[in-house]
Scaffold this motif. Sequence first.
Motif, PDB file in Angstrom:
ATOM      1  N   LEU A   1       1.346   4.635  -4.450  1.00 23.19           N
ATOM      2  CA  LEU A   1       1.507   5.993  -4.967  1.00 23.19           C
ATOM      3  C   LEU A   1       2.664   6.064  -5.949  1.00 23.19           C
ATOM      4  O   LEU A   1       2.584   6.733  -6.979  1.00 23.19           O
ATOM      5  CB  LEU A   1       1.718   6.969  -3.813  1.00 23.19           C
ATOM      6  CG  LEU A   1       0.598   7.064  -2.771  1.00 23.19           C
ATOM      7  CD1 LEU A   1       0.942   8.107  -1.728  1.00 23.19           C
ATOM      8  CD2 LEU A   1      -0.732   7.374  -3.427  1.00 23.19           C
TER       9      LEU A   1
ATOM     10  N   TYR B   1     -10.430   2.164  -6.954  1.00 20.14           N
ATOM     11  CA  TYR B   1     -10.147   1.897  -5.544  1.00 20.14           C
ATOM     12  C   TYR B   1     -11.023   0.774  -5.001  1.00 20.14           C
ATOM     13  O   TYR B   1     -10.559  -0.065  -4.224  1.00 20.14           O
ATOM     14  CB  TYR B   1     -10.350   3.176  -4.723  1.00 20.14           C
ATOM     15  CG  TYR B   1     -10.108   2.985  -3.245  1.00 20.14           C
ATOM     16  CD1 TYR B   1      -8.817   2.824  -2.747  1.00 20.14           C
ATOM     17  CD2 TYR B   1     -11.169   2.950  -2.340  1.00 20.14           C
ATOM     18  CE1 TYR B   1      -8.595   2.645  -1.393  1.00 20.14           C
ATOM     19  CE2 TYR B   1     -10.957   2.779  -0.994  1.00 20.14           C
ATOM     20  CZ  TYR B   1      -9.667   2.627  -0.517  1.00 20.14           C
ATOM     21  OH  TYR B   1      -9.443   2.453   0.833  1.00 20.14           O
TER      22      TYR B   1
ATOM     23  N   LEU C   1      -5.364   4.339   2.137  1.00 16.53           N
ATOM     24  CA  LEU C   1      -4.300   3.352   2.272  1.00 16.53           C
ATOM     25  C   LEU C   1      -4.429   2.583   3.582  1.00 16.53           C
ATOM     26  O   LEU C   1      -4.239   1.364   3.623  1.00 16.53           O
ATOM     27  CB  LEU C   1      -2.927   4.045   2.193  1.00 16.53           C
ATOM     28  CG  LEU C   1      -2.580   4.677   0.840  1.00 16.53           C
ATOM     29  CD1 LEU C   1      -1.233   5.386   0.918  1.00 16.53           C
ATOM     30  CD2 LEU C   1      -2.559   3.624  -0.265  1.00 16.53           C
TER      31      LEU C   1
ATOM     32  N   THR D   1      -5.522   8.543  -0.910  1.00 12.38           N
ATOM     33  CA  THR D   1      -5.223   9.308   0.291  1.00 12.38           C
ATOM     34  C   THR D   1      -4.676   8.386   1.381  1.00 12.38           C
ATOM     35  O   THR D   1      -4.768   7.150   1.284  1.00 12.38           O
ATOM     36  CB  THR D   1      -6.487   9.996   0.819  1.00 12.38           C
ATOM     37  OG1 THR D   1      -7.415   8.990   1.267  1.00 12.38           O
ATOM     38  CG2 THR D   1      -7.141  10.843  -0.271  1.00 12.38           C
TER      39      THR D   1
ATOM     40  N   PRO E   1      -2.469  16.739  -5.439  1.00  7.58           N
ATOM     41  CA  PRO E   1      -2.113  15.921  -6.614  1.00  7.58           C
ATOM     42  C   PRO E   1      -1.626  16.737  -7.810  1.00  7.58           C
ATOM     43  O   PRO E   1      -0.681  16.328  -8.503  1.00  7.58           O
ATOM     44  CB  PRO E   1      -3.420  15.190  -6.933  1.00  7.58           C
ATOM     45  CG  PRO E   1      -4.130  15.107  -5.629  1.00  7.58           C
ATOM     46  CD  PRO E   1      -3.791  16.363  -4.896  1.00  7.58           C
TER      47      PRO E   1
ATOM     48  N   VAL F   1       7.557  12.526  -4.844  1.00  2.00           N
ATOM     49  CA  VAL F   1       7.479  11.697  -6.050  1.00  2.00           C
ATOM     50  C   VAL F   1       8.735  10.838  -6.111  1.00  2.00           C
ATOM     51  O   VAL F   1       9.774  11.192  -5.555  1.00  2.00           O
ATOM     52  CB  VAL F   1       7.358  12.560  -7.330  1.00  2.00           C
ATOM     53  CG1 VAL F   1       6.044  13.314  -7.344  1.00  2.00           C
ATOM     54  CG2 VAL F   1       8.533  13.517  -7.455  1.00  2.00           C
TER      55      VAL F   1
ATOM     56  N   GLU G   1      -3.425   7.267  -7.141  1.00  2.00           N
ATOM     57  CA  GLU G   1      -3.626   8.455  -6.321  1.00  2.00           C
ATOM     58  C   GLU G   1      -4.644   8.144  -5.219  1.00  2.00           C
ATOM     59  O   GLU G   1      -5.846   8.339  -5.383  1.00  2.00           O
ATOM     60  CB  GLU G   1      -4.097   9.633  -7.182  1.00  2.00           C
ATOM     61  CG  GLU G   1      -3.067  10.072  -8.215  1.00  2.00           C
ATOM     62  CD  GLU G   1      -3.558  11.254  -9.041  1.00  2.00           C
ATOM     63  OE1 GLU G   1      -4.719  11.696  -8.841  1.00  2.00           O
ATOM     64  OE2 GLU G   1      -2.786  11.717  -9.894  1.00  2.00           O
TER      65      GLU G   1
ATOM     66  N   SER H   1       0.820  -1.211   0.000  1.00  2.00           N
ATOM     67  CA  SER H   1       0.000   0.000   0.000  1.00  2.00           C
ATOM     68  C   SER H   1       0.852   1.257   0.000  1.00  2.00           C
ATOM     69  O   SER H   1       0.474   2.281  -0.585  1.00  2.00           O
ATOM     70  CB  SER H   1      -0.945   0.004   1.206  1.00  2.00           C
ATOM     71  OG  SER H   1      -0.206  -0.009   2.414  1.00  2.00           O
TER      72      SER H   1
END
Length: 524
Positions: free
Chosen positions: A72, A139, A83, A79, A365, A294, A77, A68
Amino acid sequence: MTMTSTPPAEQATAAPQRRTGRWIDDWRPEEPEFWAETGQTVARRNLVWSIFAEHLGFSVWLIWSVSSAFLLAQGFEFTAQQLFLLVAIPNLVGSLLRVPYTLAVGSFGGRNWTMVSAALLLVPTLGFAVAVTNPATPYWAFCIIAATAGFGGGNFASSMANINFFYPAAKKGAALGLNAAGGNLGVALIQFFLPVIVGGAGIFGLVKASEGGIHLERAAWIYAGLAVVATAAAYFLMDNLGTAKADARSQLAVLKSKQTWVMSLLYIGTFGSFIGYSAAMPLLIKLNFWRQPVPSIPGIGINFVFYAFLGALVGSMARPLGGWLADKYGGARITLVAFGGMIAATLGVLHTVSLLQPVPPPPAPEVLAQIAADPASFDYPPAVLDAVNANSEIFPFFLGIFLLVFAFSGIGNGSTYKMIPAIFKTEADRIGVDGSPERRHAVLNATKRASAAIGIIGAVGAIGGFLIPITFGSPWVSDPIDATKVAFVIFTAFYVVCALVTWTVYLRTPAEDQAATSYAGVGI
């Protein structure tokens, strides 16, 4: 077809009677000669392959605890709250499956159900492999796949119930401790090796991270292959016990026993803590001690992938120690010590958390997309640098004390599982006189009741694995440190309740008129 009975004079040392389908009908582990001559060899072989299958189950069950944190980096994407929910869902499903998995041992045989439960691990692993390679996977689909990972959590209950039948009462603590520890180690190994397998990070600089990016599907394919191996091993190398046959109604009768629910409460405190903290620890470290907006930007602070596995490793290694200590000094005494240690250690973790500085939340984001497009122009804001650097200095104390929580929870896991069969055997020993048919029947029935209780207690206890990540995760976005503080206050208070229950029910010397039904002083 059942084989002909062995004459009484030869019965003590005869080999276990078998029929087709690897069923053993004559199994008398409480008789010393039978155990020494034939029983322990068969029991050990089944224990080894039970550990292997259960180990894989735990690995698949907790595969989301680490993966998890990499979603990302693979382009999804989600939150922080989403997660944490992905981490918690397998624990909830796994806890609910433990009751039917336990009943399956008596209905289908331990070896037969090990084959089925190992094969079922192909569902979450293959589903995981497909989902993470498709950036368009929604999701809700991840939630469903995470739920099927709960199959691995059910494996624990059936494995423990099965092994409980193979060993005599005096050796159950160590045997169940080893069986559980082998499974629990699956948590540590998946958290240790998954980052390397998927290309997310090396091992303390000894192995370099992959330059081709994150490939979470690699771990899924490996564990799918191992599930096939476990299924074949159970087919060729394990046994069913005819003496373990029981109908669901008689097994569920343990729900009426007060001791089942008392031990369920204690197991929430020990195993629930172990699995809950194991699931939450990677994200807990990442959110408080690590920042990397990132993948193309060098991260700062404490990289969670280097340390997340340590808690599960310590807890797993401590579990057989708890079983051994319980065999030697009594399960209730060791359980009380374990809760005392957990109370002290959790207060220590709470103190270290109170010293942390809040780390500003990650950028939105659209900002992250701009950073990814032009990483050379990015600089960490001073507030982020100051908070991460300050928290990094506290991390060694946080980790060290947190590992004590894991150690004591592992000891408590082993000691509580020693208590379960001891409680039911104590009740059986109060029926009839030594050597009477009533006593022998009661002792055999006590083993069946204990195995059924293991499933119920394991199911209720595993709910802690769902509640702990949810408690950590619900208010993360707004104020993660305050959320962590409140969580540890709640956990500490619960451990105090568990310690008081252990002492009151199993260690306190009762009034004289209650001595006949007391469990104090009988080695529980």
